[in-house]
Scaffold this active site. Structure first.
Site: not given
Ligand code: APR
Length: 259
Positions: A113, A131, A160, A226
């Site tokens: 993502q 994404h 394009c 996670n």
């Molecule tokens: N290692 C592993 N996981 C981690 C770490 C780490 N060092 N630090 C934080 N996390 C976990 C957090 O606990 C959380 O569950 O990573 C996750 C990040 O979640 P989000 O911030 O919601 O990111 P993501 O799931 O990728 O978001 C999805 O949302 O905003 C949109 O387009 C954006 O691609 C993104 C999408």
């Protein structure tokens, strides 16, 4: 901080499940890039946690006035520290471990993502960027992608060269549908897979979060890495509460021991 014994046991269990799988894939999110200095979006230290989620009409305003979208892109009102962190970031031990899993012939494909290009910079080849990618542009009519560097921006909005459609940043905006080609490819990988590793995602954004559910519905295995609970944790076969930068290299070592 070194991983404790119970976490290492869970990683060994995950390695056994991966070793006995037929088609192993991975899904990653912002968490894998936190140790590269890029903030996550949600949870502690999250960008949206601090500033609130962006409105979903971002894409509609692009469609209504693509020229204005480009003028603002070329002359941004203010620099963002998030943007700076994206341009300065380097792959961390977690990214490098994913590249090792592909080189070892274990990881069939990686769906991310993240738009930060760090999995590709780390060496992964079979990457699906659901994404988009910060270094690319995309035609919204034929989905052709172009490297940003050197793309002709003499007329705005740029067109394009293949079909004459309007070109925008490859990064998928809030409110924008996922480009059909990459969505179909991601779903096909999930339908082929009997084991998916999900790392660093809160699993709240769809359709990305539906991919592990596809694997699960077909009787496949889900492994999560996670440090915190996600929306997926309750249906996972193995949950490793550790950071990607620590757990992923340990997983590679465990698989090497099994080889
Ligand atoms: N290692 C592993 N996981 C981690 C770490 C780490 N060092 N630090 C934080 N996390 C976990 C957090 O606990 C959380 O569950 O990573 C996750 C990040 O979640 P989000 O911030 O919601 O990111 P993501 O799931 O990728 O978001 C999805 O949302 O905003 C949109 O387009 C954006 O691609 C993104 C999408």
């Amino acid at each position: 901080m070194p991983l404790d014994d119970s976490t290492l046991e869970l990683i060994s269990k995950a390695a056994l499940l991966i070793k006995s799988s037929r088609y192993f894939i991975a899904l990653t999110g912002a968490g894998v890039s936190v140790e590269s200095g890029i903030r996550p979006f949600r949870g502690p230290g999250g960008l949206w946690t601090e500033f609130g989620e962006p409105s979903t009409d971002g894409y509609r305003s692009f469609e209504n006035n693509p020229r204005k979208y480009w003028e603002e892109k070329i002359n941004p009102v203010r620099r963002s520290s998030f943007g700076d962190s994206l341009s300065e970031a380097k792959p961390n031990a977690g990214h490098l471990a994913f590249s090792d899993l592909e080189t070892m012939g274990i990881l069939k494909s990686l769906i991310t993502q993240n738009i930060d290009d760090l999995h590709i910079e780390a060496g992964n080849k079979n990457v699906l960027e659901i994404h988009g990618n910060k270094l690319k542009l995309r035609c919204v009519r034929c989905n052709t992608r172009f490297q940003k560097t050197g793309f002709n921006l003499s007329t705005l909005p740029p067109k394009c060269p293949k079909c004459g459609g309007i070109v925008k940043d490859d990064v998928v905006m809030f409110g924008e549908p996922i480009p059909r080609d990459v969505l179909v490819a991601c779903q096909a990988e999930a339908e082929r897979s009997d084991c998916i590793l999900v790392v660093g995602t809160s699993a709240v954004v769809y359709p990305a979060a539906s991919l592990p559910l596809i694997v699960n519905d077909r009787g496949g295995v889900i492994i999560e890495i996670n440090p915190l609970e996600s929306d997926l944790s309750s249906i996972c076969d193995v949950v490793v509460r550790a950071s990607s930068g620590e757990a992923m290299p340990a997983l590679v070592e465990a698989l090497k021991r099994l080889a």
